[in-house]
Design a protein around this motif. Structure first.
Motif, PDB file in Angstrom:
ATOM      1  N   LEU A 229       3.685   8.213  -1.597  1.00 19.10           N
ATOM      2  CA  LEU A 229       2.398   9.412  -1.212  1.00 19.10           C
ATOM      3  C   LEU A 229       1.894   9.756  -2.056  1.00 19.10           C
ATOM      4  O   LEU A 229       0.421   9.823  -1.912  1.00 19.10           O
ATOM      5  CB  LEU A 229       3.013  10.519  -0.367  1.00 19.10           C
ATOM      6  CG  LEU A 229       4.075  10.439   0.848  1.00 19.10           C
ATOM      7  CD1 LEU A 229       4.573  11.639   1.325  1.00 19.10           C
ATOM      8  CD2 LEU A 229       2.892   9.824   1.966  1.00 19.10           C
ATOM      9  N   SER A 230       2.086   9.728  -3.334  1.00 14.02           N
ATOM     10  CA  SER A 230       1.318  10.290  -4.536  1.00 14.02           C
ATOM     11  C   SER A 230       0.587   9.130  -5.341  1.00 14.02           C
ATOM     12  O   SER A 230      -0.403   9.464  -5.964  1.00 14.02           O
ATOM     13  CB  SER A 230       2.110  11.216  -5.350  1.00 14.02           C
ATOM     14  OG  SER A 230       3.224  10.190  -6.262  1.00 14.02           O
ATOM     15  N   GLY A 231       1.256   8.137  -5.353  1.00 10.61           N
ATOM     16  CA  GLY A 231       0.884   7.018  -6.276  1.00 10.61           C
ATOM     17  C   GLY A 231       1.181   7.350  -7.777  1.00 10.61           C
ATOM     18  O   GLY A 231       0.452   6.804  -8.866  1.00 10.61           O
ATOM     19  N   GLY A 232       1.641   8.336  -7.789  1.00 10.24           N
ATOM     20  CA  GLY A 232       2.313   8.830  -9.312  1.00 10.24           C
ATOM     21  C   GLY A 232       3.640   7.967  -9.643  1.00 10.24           C
ATOM     22  O   GLY A 232       4.186   7.381  -9.241  1.00 10.24           O
ATOM     23  N   HIS A 233       3.979   8.138 -11.295  1.00  5.45           N
ATOM     24  CA  HIS A 233       5.013   7.410 -11.583  1.00  5.45           C
ATOM     25  C   HIS A 233       6.036   8.522 -11.626  1.00  5.45           C
ATOM     26  O   HIS A 233       6.053   9.559 -12.459  1.00  5.45           O
ATOM     27  CB  HIS A 233       4.850   7.351 -13.223  1.00  5.45           C
ATOM     28  CG  HIS A 233       3.693   6.429 -13.234  1.00  5.45           C
ATOM     29  ND1 HIS A 233       3.684   5.067 -12.811  1.00  5.45           N
ATOM     30  CD2 HIS A 233       2.593   6.307 -14.144  1.00  5.45           C
ATOM     31  CE1 HIS A 233       2.244   4.548 -13.175  1.00  5.45           C
ATOM     32  NE2 HIS A 233       1.749   5.361 -13.844  1.00  5.45           N
ATOM     33  N   VAL A 234       7.009   8.556 -10.723  1.00  5.81           N
ATOM     34  CA  VAL A 234       8.108   9.516 -10.389  1.00  5.81           C
ATOM     35  C   VAL A 234       9.428   9.264 -11.229  1.00  5.81           C
ATOM     36  O   VAL A 234       9.818   8.189 -11.279  1.00  5.81           O
ATOM     37  CB  VAL A 234       8.338   9.276  -8.760  1.00  5.81           C
ATOM     38  CG1 VAL A 234       9.370  10.372  -8.323  1.00  5.81           C
ATOM     39  CG2 VAL A 234       7.152   9.878  -7.941  1.00  5.81           C
TER      40      VAL A 234
END
Length: 207
Positions: free
Chosen positions: A107-112
């Motif tokens: 959902l975020s496109g972040g590096h989780v």
């Protein structure tokens, strides 16, 4: 380090307090502006919207109820895309558990990085969390080296020992571990006693 915390509940308060004490700049965000402002004042942090907190941080921390994750991330716009994101949530209940970390990544496109999800909030209020003379270890699951490095630093700032838990694909195992252990603790069991020491684990045979 600049940290944007998505959430203004107990986990946000406990972790935020420790990180402010360690010298980091923190913004907290929540659905209730009054509660968020009060928490920020207590912590010595700033209050902001979901989008402001996400954009402010060199790293963002997701500390909302798991069911609120989609709606919260939707309100951050593109602020989390390509950014280190630490997921501290658990979705645990009578149904078992629902994986959250890879949903946040999608959902975020972040590096989780999945982290800080194995302990009750009162543990994160300890300064530092040490048991039997041994600092608490914090498993980290993530794929991005930069995001993992920041997560290690934040774990160390709590007085904890960062532990490599593998890639983000293993986050679901960490989430399942939380669900299983919470069930044991809720039943009154000393869940820590289920595992032998490293020397007796079989991976490192005793001399």
């Amino acid at each position: 380090m600049r940290i944007g915390i998505l959430g203004a509940g107990n986990m946000a308060a406990a972790l935020g307090e420790q990180w402010v004490r360690a010298g980091h700049e923190v913004i907290v965000s929540g659905r209730d502006p009054g509660k968020t402002a009060a928490l920020a004042a207590t912590l010595g942090a700033r209050a902001g919207t979901w989008q402001e907190a996400a954009a402010f941080g060199e790293v963002a921390v997701v500390a909302v109820l798991a069911g609120a994750v989609p709606a919260v991330i939707a309100q951050t716009g593109d602020a989390l895309r390509g950014k280190p994101v630490i997921d501290v949530t658990n979705d645990v209940g009578p149904h078992g558990f629902r994986p959250v970390a890879r949903e946040i990544a999608r959902l975020s496109g972040g590096h989780v990085v999945k982290a800080f999800n194995l302990c009750h909030v009162d543990v994160w209020r300890m300064t530092p969390p040490v048991f039997g003379g041994r600092p608490l270890a914090v498993p980290l699951c993530g794929d991005d080296p930069g995001a993992l490095a920041l997560a290690r630093e934040l774990a160390a700032d709590l007085g904890c020992t960062p532990m490599d838990g593998g890639g983000l694909g293993r986050a679901e195992l960490l989430e399942a571990t939380a669900a299983f252990m919470i069930g044991l603790w809720a039943g009154g069991a000393d869940a820590q006693a289920v595992l032998p020491p490293l020397a007796r684990s079989g991976a490192h045979p005793a001399a």
